[in-house]
Design a protein around this motif. Structure first.
Motif, PDB file in Angstrom:
ATOM      1  N   MET A  41      35.216  40.374  39.747  1.00  0.00           N
ATOM      2  CA  MET A  41      36.630  40.650  39.993  1.00  0.00           C
ATOM      3  C   MET A  41      36.736  41.129  41.427  1.00  0.00           C
ATOM      4  SD  MET A  41      37.887  42.359  36.446  1.00  0.00           S
ATOM      5  CE  MET A  41      36.456  43.315  35.997  1.00  0.00           C
ATOM      6  N   SER A  42      37.473  40.367  42.250  1.00  0.00           N
ATOM      7  CA  SER A  42      37.450  40.654  43.683  1.00  0.00           C
ATOM      8  C   SER A  42      38.673  40.089  44.392  1.00  0.00           C
ATOM      9  CB  SER A  42      36.182  40.035  44.287  1.00  0.00           C
ATOM     10  OG  SER A  42      36.155  40.173  45.683  1.00  0.00           O
ATOM     11  N   ASP A  43      38.912  40.608  45.592  1.00  0.00           N
ATOM     12  CA  ASP A  43      39.945  40.043  46.463  1.00  0.00           C
ATOM     13  C   ASP A  43      39.357  38.956  47.358  1.00  0.00           C
ATOM     14  OD1 ASP A  43      38.487  41.478  48.347  1.00  0.00           O
ATOM     15  OD2 ASP A  43      40.092  42.897  48.784  1.00  0.00           O
ATOM     16  N   ALA A  56      20.780  32.447  41.997  1.00  0.00           N
ATOM     17  CA  ALA A  56      21.604  32.211  40.803  1.00  0.00           C
ATOM     18  C   ALA A  56      21.247  30.865  40.177  1.00  0.00           C
ATOM     19  CB  ALA A  56      23.086  32.263  41.161  1.00  0.00           C
ATOM     20  N   ARG A  57      21.130  29.849  40.997  1.00  0.00           N
ATOM     21  CA  ARG A  57      20.746  28.527  40.489  1.00  0.00           C
ATOM     22  C   ARG A  57      19.323  28.538  39.926  1.00  0.00           C
ATOM     23  NH1 ARG A  57      22.914  24.601  45.281  1.00  0.00           N
ATOM     24  NH2 ARG A  57      25.078  24.437  44.593  1.00  0.00           N
ATOM     25  N   LYS A  58      18.415  29.200  40.633  1.00  0.00           N
ATOM     26  CA  LYS A  58      17.010  29.256  40.207  1.00  0.00           C
ATOM     27  C   LYS A  58      16.879  29.853  38.806  1.00  0.00           C
ATOM     28  CE  LYS A  58      12.766  31.713  41.316  1.00  0.00           C
ATOM     29  NZ  LYS A  58      12.938  32.808  40.377  1.00  0.00           N
ATOM     30  N   ASP A  59      17.665  30.898  38.522  1.00  0.00           N
ATOM     31  CA  ASP A  59      17.581  31.588  37.239  1.00  0.00           C
ATOM     32  C   ASP A  59      18.690  31.176  36.261  1.00  0.00           C
ATOM     33  OD1 ASP A  59      15.263  33.053  37.851  1.00  0.00           O
ATOM     34  OD2 ASP A  59      16.443  34.513  38.978  1.00  0.00           O
ATOM     35  N   SER A  60      19.399  30.080  36.581  1.00  0.00           N
ATOM     36  CA  SER A  60      20.467  29.555  35.709  1.00  0.00           C
ATOM     37  C   SER A  60      21.507  30.621  35.365  1.00  0.00           C
ATOM     38  CB  SER A  60      19.878  28.958  34.432  1.00  0.00           C
ATOM     39  OG  SER A  60      18.990  27.915  34.747  1.00  0.00           O
ATOM     40  N   ILE A  61      21.960  31.331  36.374  1.00  0.00           N
ATOM     41  CA  ILE A  61      22.986  32.358  36.199  1.00  0.00           C
ATOM     42  C   ILE A  61      24.315  31.794  36.697  1.00  0.00           C
ATOM     43  CG2 ILE A  61      23.780  34.643  36.907  1.00  0.00           C
ATOM     44  CD1 ILE A  61      20.763  35.381  37.165  1.00  0.00           C
ATOM     45  N   VAL A  62      25.298  31.814  35.826  1.00  0.00           N
ATOM     46  CA  VAL A  62      26.632  31.315  36.134  1.00  0.00           C
ATOM     47  C   VAL A  62      27.450  32.460  36.732  1.00  0.00           C
ATOM     48  CG1 VAL A  62      28.748  30.417  35.082  1.00  0.00           C
ATOM     49  CG2 VAL A  62      26.521  29.612  34.292  1.00  0.00           C
ATOM     50  N   ILE A  63      28.242  32.150  37.750  1.00  0.00           N
ATOM     51  CA  ILE A  63      29.132  33.149  38.347  1.00  0.00           C
ATOM     52  C   ILE A  63      30.569  32.674  38.173  1.00  0.00           C
ATOM     53  CG2 ILE A  63      29.806  34.412  40.424  1.00  0.00           C
ATOM     54  CD1 ILE A  63      26.944  33.894  41.493  1.00  0.00           C
ATOM     55  N   SER A  64      31.388  33.475  37.493  1.00  0.00           N
ATOM     56  CA  SER A  64      32.813  33.215  37.336  1.00  0.00           C
ATOM     57  C   SER A  64      33.576  34.352  38.010  1.00  0.00           C
ATOM     58  CB  SER A  64      33.206  33.139  35.863  1.00  0.00           C
ATOM     59  OG  SER A  64      32.627  31.997  35.260  1.00  0.00           O
ATOM     60  N   SER A  65      34.821  34.073  38.378  1.00  0.00           N
ATOM     61  CA  SER A  65      35.585  35.091  39.113  1.00  0.00           C
ATOM     62  C   SER A  65      37.038  35.161  38.692  1.00  0.00           C
ATOM     63  CB  SER A  65      35.574  34.799  40.617  1.00  0.00           C
ATOM     64  OG  SER A  65      34.283  34.841  41.135  1.00  0.00           O
ATOM     65  N   VAL A  66      37.556  36.379  38.766  1.00  0.00           N
ATOM     66  CA  VAL A  66      38.983  36.631  38.709  1.00  0.00           C
ATOM     67  C   VAL A  66      39.349  37.089  40.113  1.00  0.00           C
ATOM     68  CG1 VAL A  66      40.844  37.986  37.690  1.00  0.00           C
ATOM     69  CG2 VAL A  66      38.855  37.340  36.292  1.00  0.00           C
ATOM     70  N   GLY A  67      40.191  36.305  40.774  1.00  0.00           N
ATOM     71  CA  GLY A  67      40.584  36.624  42.141  1.00  0.00           C
ATOM     72  C   GLY A  67      41.897  37.388  42.178  1.00  0.00           C
ATOM     73  N   GLN A 120      46.729  36.853  52.502  1.00  0.00           N
ATOM     74  CA  GLN A 120      45.293  37.111  52.349  1.00  0.00           C
ATOM     75  C   GLN A 120      44.672  36.360  51.181  1.00  0.00           C
ATOM     76  OE1 GLN A 120      45.200  41.460  52.321  1.00  0.00           O
ATOM     77  NE2 GLN A 120      44.252  41.388  54.337  1.00  0.00           N
ATOM     78  N   SER A 121      45.460  35.581  50.461  1.00  0.00           N
ATOM     79  CA  SER A 121      44.909  34.846  49.324  1.00  0.00           C
ATOM     80  C   SER A 121      43.915  33.770  49.766  1.00  0.00           C
ATOM     81  CB  SER A 121      46.024  34.224  48.476  1.00  0.00           C
ATOM     82  OG  SER A 121      46.716  33.233  49.202  1.00  0.00           O
ATOM     83  N   VAL A 122      43.923  33.420  51.046  1.00  0.00           N
ATOM     84  CA  VAL A 122      42.941  32.452  51.551  1.00  0.00           C
ATOM     85  C   VAL A 122      41.516  32.979  51.384  1.00  0.00           C
ATOM     86  CG1 VAL A 122      42.942  33.215  53.970  1.00  0.00           C
ATOM     87  CG2 VAL A 122      42.500  30.821  53.418  1.00  0.00           C
ATOM     88  N   ALA A 123      41.340  34.288  51.340  1.00  0.00           N
ATOM     89  CA  ALA A 123      40.011  34.878  51.144  1.00  0.00           C
ATOM     90  C   ALA A 123      39.430  34.518  49.779  1.00  0.00           C
ATOM     91  CB  ALA A 123      40.074  36.395  51.303  1.00  0.00           C
ATOM     92  N   LEU A 124      40.283  34.108  48.845  1.00  0.00           N
ATOM     93  CA  LEU A 124      39.802  33.741  47.519  1.00  0.00           C
ATOM     94  C   LEU A 124      38.984  32.450  47.537  1.00  0.00           C
ATOM     95  CD1 LEU A 124      42.910  34.668  45.349  1.00  0.00           C
ATOM     96  CD2 LEU A 124      40.854  36.017  45.805  1.00  0.00           C
ATOM     97  N   GLN A 125      39.027  31.713  48.643  1.00  0.00           N
ATOM     98  CA  GLN A 125      38.193  30.523  48.780  1.00  0.00           C
ATOM     99  C   GLN A 125      36.712  30.887  48.657  1.00  0.00           C
ATOM    100  OE1 GLN A 125      39.165  28.573  52.448  1.00  0.00           O
ATOM    101  NE2 GLN A 125      41.218  28.016  51.762  1.00  0.00           N
ATOM    102  N   PHE A 179      37.004  29.866  37.890  1.00  0.00           N
ATOM    103  CA  PHE A 179      37.769  30.709  38.803  1.00  0.00           C
ATOM    104  C   PHE A 179      39.197  30.769  38.298  1.00  0.00           C
ATOM    105  CE2 PHE A 179      40.848  31.067  42.245  1.00  0.00           C
ATOM    106  CZ  PHE A 179      40.439  32.263  42.815  1.00  0.00           C
ATOM    107  N   VAL A 180      39.763  31.952  38.328  1.00  0.00           N
ATOM    108  CA  VAL A 180      41.181  32.111  38.036  1.00  0.00           C
ATOM    109  C   VAL A 180      41.761  33.079  39.054  1.00  0.00           C
ATOM    110  CG1 VAL A 180      40.895  34.010  36.383  1.00  0.00           C
ATOM    111  CG2 VAL A 180      42.913  32.547  36.258  1.00  0.00           C
ATOM    112  N   GLN A 181      42.971  32.771  39.497  1.00  0.00           N
ATOM    113  CA  GLN A 181      43.642  33.641  40.465  1.00  0.00           C
ATOM    114  C   GLN A 181      44.750  34.399  39.763  1.00  0.00           C
ATOM    115  OE1 GLN A 181      44.779  31.840  44.190  1.00  0.00           O
ATOM    116  NE2 GLN A 181      46.509  33.237  44.446  1.00  0.00           N
ATOM    117  N   ALA A 182      44.700  35.709  39.870  1.00  0.00           N
ATOM    118  CA  ALA A 182      45.765  36.550  39.334  1.00  0.00           C
ATOM    119  C   ALA A 182      46.980  36.423  40.253  1.00  0.00           C
ATOM    120  CB  ALA A 182      45.301  38.008  39.277  1.00  0.00           C
ATOM    121  N   THR A 183      48.146  36.701  39.715  1.00  0.00           N
ATOM    122  CA  THR A 183      49.344  36.653  40.554  1.00  0.00           C
ATOM    123  C   THR A 183      49.300  37.788  41.568  1.00  0.00           C
ATOM    124  OG1 THR A 183      50.609  38.030  39.023  1.00  0.00           O
ATOM    125  CG2 THR A 183      50.749  35.629  38.718  1.00  0.00           C
ATOM    126  N   HIS A 184      49.886  37.557  42.715  1.00  0.00           N
ATOM    127  CA  HIS A 184      49.843  38.581  43.768  1.00  0.00           C
ATOM    128  C   HIS A 184      50.881  39.677  43.567  1.00  0.00           C
ATOM    129  CE1 HIS A 184      53.078  36.075  45.317  1.00  0.00           C
ATOM    130  NE2 HIS A 184      53.449  37.113  46.028  1.00  0.00           N
TER     131      HIS A 184
END
Length: 106
Positions: free
Chosen positions: A34-36, A53-64, A71-76, A89-94
């Protein structure tokens, strides 16, 4: 939830989480971030996280959580991490930081 401190070490903190997960026996391992999207690291980078992450098969998902429309461009940063680490990936409303329920269903 509110961040404490002046800077966020996005990549270093992700790397620490990745280092903890291989010791956990489970069917699948996933980090939900969970991050900006503002990565203020100076010594750690995108590839430092993606490679292990790829080596150990770890998935990364995010709530932006965008700080503003401008500043929403930082969510890229999060979007790219998720694409390369097989996550969602999901973006929360600003305005009210609402998260679409479809994210939780997925």
């Amino acid at each position: 939830m509110q961040a404490k401190g002046k800077t966020t070490e996005l990549y270093r903190n992700l790397l620490e989480a990745i280092r903890l997960l291989p010791g956990i026996e489970t069917r699948g391992r996933q980090i939900v971030l969970m991050s900006d999207g503002l990565a203020e690291d100076l010594a750690y980078y995108h590839e430092d996280v993606i490679t292990p992450a790829r080596k150990d098969s770890i998935v990364i998902s995010s709530v932006g959580y965008p700080r503003s429309v401008a500043q929403s461009v930082a969510l890229q940063t999060l979007r790219r991490l998720n694409e390369e680490a097989g996550g969602l990936f999901v973006q929360a409303t600003h305005t009210d930081y609402d998260i679409p329920t479809i994210f939780f269903e997925q």
